[in-house]
Scaffold this motif. Structure first.
Motif, PDB file in Angstrom:
ATOM      1  N   LEU A 114       0.779  -1.267  -0.106  1.00 27.01           N
ATOM      2  CA  LEU A 114      -0.085   0.024   0.126  1.00 27.01           C
ATOM      3  C   LEU A 114       0.780   1.309  -0.052  1.00 27.01           C
ATOM      4  CD1 LEU A 114      -2.511  -1.202   2.536  1.00 27.01           C
ATOM      5  CD2 LEU A 114      -3.101  -0.569   0.375  1.00 27.01           C
ATOM      6  N   ASP A 115       0.423   2.328  -0.758  1.00 30.60           N
ATOM      7  CA  ASP A 115       1.297   3.635  -1.026  1.00 30.60           C
ATOM      8  C   ASP A 115       0.766   4.362   0.381  1.00 30.60           C
ATOM      9  OD1 ASP A 115       2.538   5.763  -1.446  1.00 30.60           O
ATOM     10  OD2 ASP A 115       1.564   5.977  -3.435  1.00 30.60           O
ATOM     11  N   THR A 116       1.696   4.609   1.212  1.00 31.35           N
ATOM     12  CA  THR A 116       1.306   5.357   2.364  1.00 31.35           C
ATOM     13  C   THR A 116       2.391   6.750   2.335  1.00 31.35           C
ATOM     14  OG1 THR A 116       2.730   4.308   3.863  1.00 31.35           O
ATOM     15  CG2 THR A 116       0.415   3.515   4.082  1.00 31.35           C
ATOM     16  N   SER A 117       3.070   6.946   1.351  1.00 28.27           N
ATOM     17  CA  SER A 117       4.094   7.859   1.339  1.00 28.27           C
ATOM     18  C   SER A 117       3.645   9.470   1.454  1.00 28.27           C
ATOM     19  CB  SER A 117       4.890   7.694  -0.082  1.00 28.27           C
ATOM     20  OG  SER A 117       4.017   7.917  -1.053  1.00 28.27           O
ATOM     21  N   THR A 118       2.469   9.659   1.051  1.00 29.88           N
ATOM     22  CA  THR A 118       2.058  10.954   1.392  1.00 29.88           C
ATOM     23  C   THR A 118       1.145  11.266   2.339  1.00 29.88           C
ATOM     24  OG1 THR A 118       0.223  10.550  -0.418  1.00 29.88           O
ATOM     25  CG2 THR A 118       2.226  11.331  -1.694  1.00 29.88           C
ATOM     26  N   PHE A 119       0.750  10.357   3.041  1.00 30.22           N
ATOM     27  CA  PHE A 119      -0.168  10.283   4.218  1.00 30.22           C
ATOM     28  C   PHE A 119       0.279  10.937   5.243  1.00 30.22           C
ATOM     29  CE2 PHE A 119      -2.401   8.253   7.748  1.00 30.22           C
ATOM     30  CZ  PHE A 119      -3.690   8.988   7.668  1.00 30.22           C
ATOM     31  N   LYS A 120      -0.155  11.922   5.839  1.00 25.49           N
ATOM     32  CA  LYS A 120       0.422  12.851   7.101  1.00 25.49           C
ATOM     33  C   LYS A 120      -0.344  12.490   8.286  1.00 25.49           C
ATOM     34  CE  LYS A 120       1.537  16.705   4.288  1.00 25.49           C
ATOM     35  NZ  LYS A 120       1.389  15.961   2.689  1.00 25.49           N
ATOM     36  N   GLY A 121      -1.013  11.642   8.464  1.00 23.55           N
ATOM     37  CA  GLY A 121      -1.680  11.410   9.612  1.00 23.55           C
ATOM     38  C   GLY A 121      -1.381  10.061  10.477  1.00 23.55           C
TER      39      GLY A 121
END
Length: 801
Positions: free
Chosen positions: A136-143
């Motif tokens: 899963l791509d979580t690279s841009t998630f800030k939470g």
């Protein structure tokens, strides 16, 4: 995008499996304190999310959404209607694989859309035990990212997981205290689902007590590992909502836990939407079946055939792994395989409608039917709980026992256990239900008890019923009322029949009066008028009609133009005069003259061409040399049975180096599958130089496979292959006879083989010697256990049981 954005918990749940269960577990907890808006059932498409957004009002405390993301772009569409601030991705697997690029990476990329379009600084929950979730791509998630699982890296971790009655217990640390929780369902995968619910509830301020209560109140969604207690200590596991490899393996794990010490049957339908992974995934499930201790595997649907193949490759016994194209065939096999102490798991993709198999099982195995002399003849007794379980539209049950129908008023008796049903023994002034083991099935408020099978026999079996005992050697596989009768005992006015029924407790027969049966196995030459009457009363469930000697000429005329069959027929012509015989002898070295419709070798003569004249031989071995046409005519006039049609048939030379006349008899019958199958083959060895091998001139009877090896020099493998070949030919013949109007289920074929072991079919026998073989020598009796009980299996299937 201009989605609805709310300050309340707006929770979105997606993943390859476990979405609905996670949603229901979470709402079961949140409902304790909050007014929760949610989607229900399988309403998880973007259009349903739009409706939820439109339904929001200020009284709502939280929104819980299951998001179906089986197609590219679905995640963005969901989030364009309502933006989640809390998201769950349960796992990444192969569900909808074919729609999402045929790769795990493609599936992960599709699910990552939820991360991209949810509230950027929200709460994201992932499965720490699922390696595929690392894609899963979580690279841009800030939470905040929270992981759940059973491993040490999980933020919310389950430990000490164990199965207990009606569910599972496990431990979770909440607020630095170990809490024991109970979940009223099964499977380690459901523990993962519960952890997502626990984590969200705990982070939302719910106490451990509230979480515990909410999970205990969890109502398992239908078709998701629902369990049903069946009679005779058996269990049904219904997991038919959908299927993918992950959920298949999980369901097998659950069955393995619940079925310890029990027989295990897995009934699997195809897994759909797997794209390029379909073959591999079905083979993998088959391999898992082998390693999970399943005893019987039954599959349905084109792709599911590979589950069988995968299991057999892994070492599963082929005789216990069967694939079906027809659901009714599957159900008949399932009935055959069900017994006490069985745990049966049913699962498949929703489009396979495997819930129909679940209903088939529930309609036949949940209740215990007891026949009580004290129950009023017009009533049926059940408990309130059983009445609720039956979901009857009216408090009446129509009992079917054979062709008898009787309306019974439901009387509540709460002293009865759940599933117990008491029915009256007396149905009318003349008909009572014998105390026997019965099968049953429900159809709405119609209760069918049976089977009730009739067998029409000669008067000699009425005079001495013990001669029929061998027919009932496999009664435990049949159950029900099986009686035999002579047609004179049929009462048209009362629609009853008197005869003998088999009592398994005493292994004997008792005389009584019965309703017309569900099906009839005919064993006598039945008058056409009686046949038509019974057909009107029963429908098309009477078999082996017409019953009698097959007309050999009609049979040859019916068969000899069939391409696959004609090479297995000896040249045959109708006898008209001495000239017809002489003409045949110009083409053949020897012929038989046979009555077209007699049996037992009666009326048969052999004629052989000599260098000068012909040699005439009767069945007693008496020989006459014929030197003129006139002499031939005189012999024919004297010897041929008067007023009988004769055929002239080319002799297939079967004399071997030991001088024996060798004939074969192959038995084919319909069994519980309602399909023709091989039941046995025996070889009649006639006396040396005899022209027949019938009982009058018999040296011995030996098994057919043995004869093929002894007299024809075949290996065992070659003999088995030869038997399969001729069985296929004979089944083709009998099916053609059925298409021409014969109603059949039990037959044999008389055969001969030439020096090259090429088989020729002489004639079918519908009225072959069966019961009387028990009074003959050992060789004759050897085939009886295989052939005598089988027609009753077919009769049971015809009866609908």
């Amino acid at each position: 995008m201009n989605p609805l954005r709310l300050d309340i918990p707006t929770i979105a749940i997606t993943g390859s499996s476990g979405k609905t269960s996670t949603r229901e577990m979470l709402t079961s907890i949140l409902d304790l304190k909050w007014n929760v808006l949610r989607n229900t059932g399988n309403k998880n498409l973007p259009v349903h999310t739009k409706r939820i957004a439109e339904s929001y009002n200020s009284t709502i405390d939280a929104i819980v959404l299951e998001l179906g993301m089986g197609k590219p772009g679905a995640g963005k569409k969901h989030c364009s209607e309502l933006q989640p601030n809390i998201s769950v991705i349960t796992n990444i697997g192969t569900a909808h694989y074919g729609n999402l690029g045929n790769s795990l990476q493609g599936t992960a990329t599709n699910k990552s859309a939820l991360i991209k379009f949810m509230k950027p600084d929200g709460l994201l929950l992932l499965n720490g035990d699922d390696q595929n979730s690392l894609l899963l791509d979580t690279s841009t998630f800030k939470g905040q990212i929270v992981k759940v699982g059973t491993k040490s890296n999980a933020d919310y971790r389950a430990s000490h997981i164990r199965y207990v009655p009606n569910g599972m217990k496990f431990n979770v640390e909440l607020d630095e205290k170990r809490e024991e929780l109970f979940l009223p369902t099964y499977g380690h995968h459901n523990i993962e689902n519960a952890l997502f619910a626990i984590a969200i509830a705990h982070l939302s301020g719910f106490s451990a007590t509230e979480i515990r209560t909410g999970l205990e109140n969890y109502k398992v969604p239908i078709k998701r590992l629902n369990t049903y207690q069946l009679k005779h200590h058996s269990l049904l596991i219904d997991d038919t909502v959908n299927a993918n490899p992950h959920s298949m393996h999980a369901a097998l794990d659950v069955q393995q836990e619940l079925a310890k010490g029990h027989k295990r049957i897995a009934v699997f339908g195809s897994m759909l939407e797997l794209g390029d992974y379909s073959l591999e995934s079905h083979l993998e499930v088959g391999e898992s079946v082998m390693h999970k201790g399943v005893d019987v595997l039954l599959t349905y649907g084109r792709a599911a055939k590979s589950i069988v193949e995968g299991s057999i490759r892994a070492g599963f016994p082929p005789e216990h792994a069967l694939h079906f194209k027809d659901r009714e065939d599957l159900h008949r096999e399932l009935r055959k395989r069900m017994e006490a102490n069985t745990v049966v798991l049913v699962k498949g993709s929703s489009a396979m409608n495997m819930h129909k198999t679940v209903q088939f099982i529930k309609d036949r195995y949940i209740h215990t039917i007891s026949i009580h002399p004290t129950v009023d003849t017009n009533t049926l007794q059940i408990s309130s709980a059983t009445l609720e379980h039956l979901n009857l539209e009216q408090q009446q049950v129509i009992l079917h026992f054979g062709q008898l129908e009787k309306t019974l008023e439901v009387v509540i008796n709460d002293e009865l256990k759940l599933g117990e049903i008491f029915i009256p023994q007396t149905l009318s002034k003349v008909v009572t239900i014998p105390q026997l083991p019965y099968d049953y099935y429900w159809s709405g408020n119609h209760l069918h008890l049976g089977p009730v099978i009739g067998m029409i026999v000669y008067q000699r079996y009425i005079d001495d019923p013990s001669q029929q005992l061998l027919r009932f050697a496999n009664y435990k596989a049949l159950n029900g009322l099986i009686y035999f009768f002579f047609p004179d005992s049929l009462n048209k006015d009362k629609r009853t029949i008197s005869g003998y029924y088999f009592n398994p407790e005493t292994n004997s027969f008792e005389w009584s009066t019965f309703p017309f049966p569900n099906s009839i196995f005919n064993r006598i030459p039945l008058r056409l008028s009686r046949y038509k009457y019974l057909q009107e009363q029963l429908g098309d469930t009477l078999f082996n009609y017409p019953y009698g000697n097959t007309d050999k000429l009609e049979f040859w005329n019916m068969m000899h133009k069939q391409p696959r069959i004609k090479h297995h027929l000896p040249l045959t012509k109708k006898y008209t005069s001495v000239d017809s015989v002489l003409k045949a002898l110009k083409k053949c070295n020897a012929v038989y003259l046979k009555p077209a419709s007699m049996s037992g070798g009666n009326g048969i003569f052999h004629v052989k061409h000599l260098e000068e004249g012909y040699l005439w031989t009767d069945i007693e071995g008496n020989r006459t040399k014929i030197t003129s046409k006139e002499q031939f005519e005189r012999i024919l006039r004297k010897e041929l049975v008067k007023k009988k049609t004769y055929i002239i048939q080319k002799e297939i030379a079967t004399f071997n180096k030991e001088g024996y006349k060798i004939d074969f008899r192959l038995y084919i019958q319909k069994d519980y599958t309602m399909k023709w199958r091989f039941s046995g083959i025996e070889t009649k060895v006639g006396h040396k130089e005899s022209v027949i091998a019938n009982s009058k001139k018999r040296h011995a009877i030996i098994p057919g496979e043995e004869a093929l090896q002894r007299y024809y020099g075949l290996t065992r493998e070659e003999a088995v292959k030869k038997i399969d070949e001729i069985t296929s030919t004979c089944i083709g013949m009998i099916k053609l006879m059925e298409r021409k109007g014969h109603k059949l289920g039990d037959a044999c074929f008389d055969l001969v083989a030439d020096h090259d072991c090429h088989f020729f079919v002489l004639e079918p026998q519908i009225n072959y010697a069966a019961e009387i073989k028990q009074f003959r020598d050992k060789g004759e009796r050897e085939v009886l256990p295989a052939i005598l009980p089988t027609p009753l299996e077919y009769a049971k299937a015809l009866a609908g049981f």
